[in-house]
Design a protein around this motif. Structure first.
Motif, PDB file in Angstrom:
ATOM      1  N   THR A   1      26.242  19.578  -9.220  1.00 11.46           N
ATOM      2  CA  THR A   1      27.420  18.819  -9.665  1.00 11.46           C
ATOM      3  C   THR A   1      28.662  19.688  -9.694  1.00 11.46           C
ATOM      4  O   THR A   1      29.322  19.807 -10.722  1.00 11.46           O
ATOM      5  N   LEU A   2      28.955  20.328  -8.571  1.00  7.84           N
ATOM      6  CA  LEU A   2      30.144  21.169  -8.493  1.00  7.84           C
ATOM      7  C   LEU A   2      31.273  20.405  -7.807  1.00  7.84           C
ATOM      8  O   LEU A   2      31.024  19.439  -7.091  1.00  7.84           O
ATOM      9  N   MET A   3      32.492  20.868  -8.029  1.00  5.80           N
ATOM     10  CA  MET A   3      33.634  20.301  -7.311  1.00  5.80           C
ATOM     11  C   MET A   3      33.683  20.990  -5.949  1.00  5.80           C
ATOM     12  O   MET A   3      33.931  22.194  -5.884  1.00  5.80           O
TER      13      MET A   3
ATOM     14  N   LEU B   1      36.078  25.450 -15.189  1.00  5.28           N
ATOM     15  CA  LEU B   1      36.420  24.059 -15.533  1.00  5.28           C
ATOM     16  C   LEU B   1      36.318  23.710 -17.027  1.00  5.28           C
ATOM     17  O   LEU B   1      37.278  23.168 -17.598  1.00  5.28           O
ATOM     18  N   PRO B   2      35.184  24.002 -17.703  1.00  9.12           N
ATOM     19  CA  PRO B   2      35.103  23.606 -19.123  1.00  9.12           C
ATOM     20  C   PRO B   2      36.234  24.198 -19.949  1.00  9.12           C
ATOM     21  O   PRO B   2      36.823  23.501 -20.790  1.00  9.12           O
TER      22      PRO B   2
ATOM     23  N   ARG C   1      39.186  25.113 -18.898  1.00 11.95           N
ATOM     24  CA  ARG C   1      40.455  24.464 -18.536  1.00 11.95           C
ATOM     25  C   ARG C   1      40.563  23.111 -19.240  1.00 11.95           C
ATOM     26  O   ARG C   1      41.630  22.740 -19.712  1.00 11.95           O
ATOM     27  N   LEU C   2      39.437  22.363 -19.267  1.00 14.24           N
ATOM     28  CA  LEU C   2      39.467  21.058 -19.934  1.00 14.24           C
ATOM     29  C   LEU C   2      39.735  21.233 -21.422  1.00 14.24           C
ATOM     30  O   LEU C   2      40.338  20.382 -22.063  1.00 14.24           O
ATOM     31  N   MET C   3      39.248  22.357 -21.969  1.00  9.70           N
ATOM     32  CA  MET C   3      39.469  22.617 -23.398  1.00  9.70           C
ATOM     33  C   MET C   3      40.819  23.286 -23.636  1.00  9.70           C
ATOM     34  O   MET C   3      41.128  23.649 -24.772  1.00  9.70           O
ATOM     35  N   ARG C   4      41.590  23.462 -22.548  1.00  4.30           N
ATOM     36  CA  ARG C   4      42.936  24.036 -22.616  1.00  4.30           C
ATOM     37  C   ARG C   4      42.955  25.393 -23.296  1.00  4.30           C
ATOM     38  O   ARG C   4      43.768  25.663 -24.188  1.00  4.30           O
TER      39      ARG C   4
ATOM     40  N   ARG D   1      28.724  27.826 -15.390  1.00  2.00           N
ATOM     41  CA  ARG D   1      29.711  26.891 -15.933  1.00  2.00           C
ATOM     42  C   ARG D   1      29.289  26.396 -17.321  1.00  2.00           C
ATOM     43  O   ARG D   1      30.119  26.203 -18.202  1.00  2.00           O
ATOM     44  N   ALA D   2      27.959  26.206 -17.498  1.00  2.54           N
ATOM     45  CA  ALA D   2      27.474  25.752 -18.801  1.00  2.54           C
ATOM     46  C   ALA D   2      27.562  26.866 -19.843  1.00  2.54           C
ATOM     47  O   ALA D   2      27.708  26.603 -21.032  1.00  2.54           O
TER      48      ALA D   2
ATOM     49  N   THR E   1      31.447  28.681 -21.989  1.00  2.00           N
ATOM     50  CA  THR E   1      32.042  28.393 -23.299  1.00  2.00           C
ATOM     51  C   THR E   1      31.257  29.079 -24.424  1.00  2.00           C
ATOM     52  O   THR E   1      31.545  28.853 -25.596  1.00  2.00           O
TER      53      THR E   1
END
Lengths: 256, 253
Positions: free
Chosen positions: B82-84, B95-96, B98-101, B143-144, B147
């Motif tokens: 499930t990668l971009m 990505l995570p 960035r989504l969490m700013r 990616r998991a 964070t």
């Protein structure tokens, strides 16, 4: 055999042109019915300044309609993705606009913008023809998002704006680029058709040159104008195909 | 195991519109530092279970309690990487955050750390299409982990890999789990994988999905080929296989 891909169509073209030339000379077909390639070339060279300035005009109108179609299609598609209600309300009208023959709308548009603004009418009509493929492909592309990635965006609290910007727009890019190739061709068709209907002395595009030359039975010049139209179409397609390869080559199957 | 569970389901039931009962009366608890494997036949509600645990779905009945509160405390690895496809390895891993700013400096540092953890140094600029299946899965794991989650949920992450790659990934996953001290829940079809990895294996039965057995794996860590060829390993696999066969039989009236 990459050279074959170039040489084969080129060779065929040359052969056909030769056969055409010979056939016209042998049969003595009147030049206003079918001019020989050499006559077309001469006519083209003779009226080169006129035809080229007309081509420039047609190209400008085509590009304006095309860019407006891309901008409008993308914007409306984004709105559709944001709200099912907007989509439900607007989509039928987009279809109505698409299926109504543009020639039939032309006189009406001409009345609205004024006969003096023929070029505005032409751009507007070409836009109507060209924007639908962008809208429908872009809407599809914005929805064709990996559900796993959407779940991931939700897991990390991604906003709708982030989902649009980081996920949906990039995912829709291949759809947009393929729609743009169709839309560019339709913009040109739209400009030519609209000019046939709305054209006058104030809209001196290639379509008008064709009508003008037709009325005077200057068939060689009609052919020359036709060739220029084809060249514009091929040029637009080539630029967009290049752009597509350039942007997608590394990640999308379609460009590999 | 008296500490507060990291995550627990209390008699949770879930069904989908159309009446398909996905889960019925499922209770389970994940304790800090555990590695729990969930095995079961297709259609036993494993994916629904993960979705409920991750908070992506709300249960129809029952309660989910969790010490995981904010985004980023829970990481998830799906069956597919499930990668971009348009983004580089580094951007996918980032990505995570960035989504969490998170601030840019923190993002860069954390990505470097996660890339090192999964052994992808040198591939930061590559695109997913340029990587092998195993490497893509590493990107998904990085990616998991980026964070620094307390809990990692994995949905058959290695199912699509060849056996050799899968065994190596299993060993590396255990090493990471021990290094980071996180709690893992690992869904798999493979009893082999479950017994190799887990401290505890839950067996699920289908229609309706429920937990029918719980088997503790008494072996210590680190585990390697010695554990795979151990007699106890084979015995546990046999026990789980028997449970699964039992679960597949139609329920007695």
């Amino acid at each position: 055999m990459t050279w074959l891909r170039w040489l084969a169509p080129l060779g065929l073209g040359v052969l056909v042109l030769l056969a055409w030339e010979v056939a016209v000379r042998l049969t003595g077909i009147p030049v206003f019915v079918l001019p020989a390639p050499s006559r077309i070339l001469m006519a083209g060279l003779e009226s080169a300044p006129l035809l080229l300035s007309s081509a420039g005009y047609t190209l400008r109108l085509t590009l304006t309609a095309f860019l407006a179609a891309v901008a409008g299609g993308v914007l409306i598609a984004v709105l559709f993705t944001g709200s099912r209600l907007i989509e439900a309300a607007l989509y039928p009208y987009a279809v109505v606009l698409q299926v109504t023959p543009v020639v039939a709308i032309a006189p009406l548009v001409l009345i609205w913008v004024g006969v003096d603004n023929a070029s505005t009418a032409v751009v507007l009509l070409a836009w109507i023809v060209a924007f639908f493929p962008v809208l429908s492909n872009m809407t599809l592309g914005l929805r064709a998002v990996d559900p796993g990635l959407r779940a991931l965006f939700r897991l990390y609290g991604g906003s709708r704006w982030q989902e649009l910007w980081r996920l949906r727009l990039p995912a829709a890019l291949p759809y947009l680029l393929s729609a743009m190739k169709v839309s560019a061709g339709l913009s040109l068709v739209g400009v030519v058709v609209a000019e046939f209907v709305a054209g006058s002395g104030t809209s001196p595009g290639l379509a008008w040159r064709i009508i003008e030359a037709g009325n005077r039975l200057q068939t060689p010049r009609m052919f020359a104008a036709l060739l220029l139209l084809a060249a514009i179409g091929i040029g637009l397609f080539a630029v967009l195909a290049w752009l597509e390869r350039r942007l997608l080559a590394r990640w999308h199957d379609s460009a590999r | 195991m008296t500490a507060t569970p990291v995550l627990a389901l209390h008699e949770v039931s879930h069904h989908y519109p159309g009446g398909v009962v996905a889960l019925e009366q499922v209770s389970l608890a994940l304790h800090p530092g555990e590695f729990v494997a969930v095995v079961g036949p297709s259609g036993c509600g494993k994916s629904t279970l993960l979705s409920l645990l991750a908070g992506l779905t709300a249960p129809v009945a029952g309660r989910v309690s969790s010490v995981v509160r904010s985004p980023g405390e829970l990481g998830m690895v799906f069956q597919d990487p499930t990668l971009m496809p348009w983004a580089s390895v580094a951007e996918n891993i980032a990505l995570p955050l960035r989504l969490m700013r998170r601030p840019a400096g923190e993002v860069t540092a954390r990505v470097v750390e996660a890339v090192r953890q999964v052994g992808l140094a040198g591939f930061e600029a590559s695109l997913p299409a340029e990587l092998s299946g195993g490497m893509r899965m590493r990107v998904a794991i990085a990616r998991a982990l980026v964070t620094r989650p307390r809990l990692l949920l994995m949905d058959e992450p290695f199912a699509a890999l060849d056996e050799l790659t899968r065994e190596r990934m299993n060993e590396q996953l255990l090493a990471l789990w021990r290094e980071l001290g996180i709690t893992c829940l690992f869904v798999t079809h493979s009893l082999y994988e479950a017994v190799f990895l887990a401290t505890r294996v839950l067996v699920m039965a289908p229609r309706p999905g429920r937990v029918i057995a719980e088997v503790a794996v008494p072996a210590g860590y680190p585990r390697g080929d010695a554990w795979r060829s151990d007699a106890a390993f084979a015995a546990l696999r046999g026990e789980l296989a028997a449970q699964l066969r039992h679960s597949a039989e139609p329920a007695s009236p």
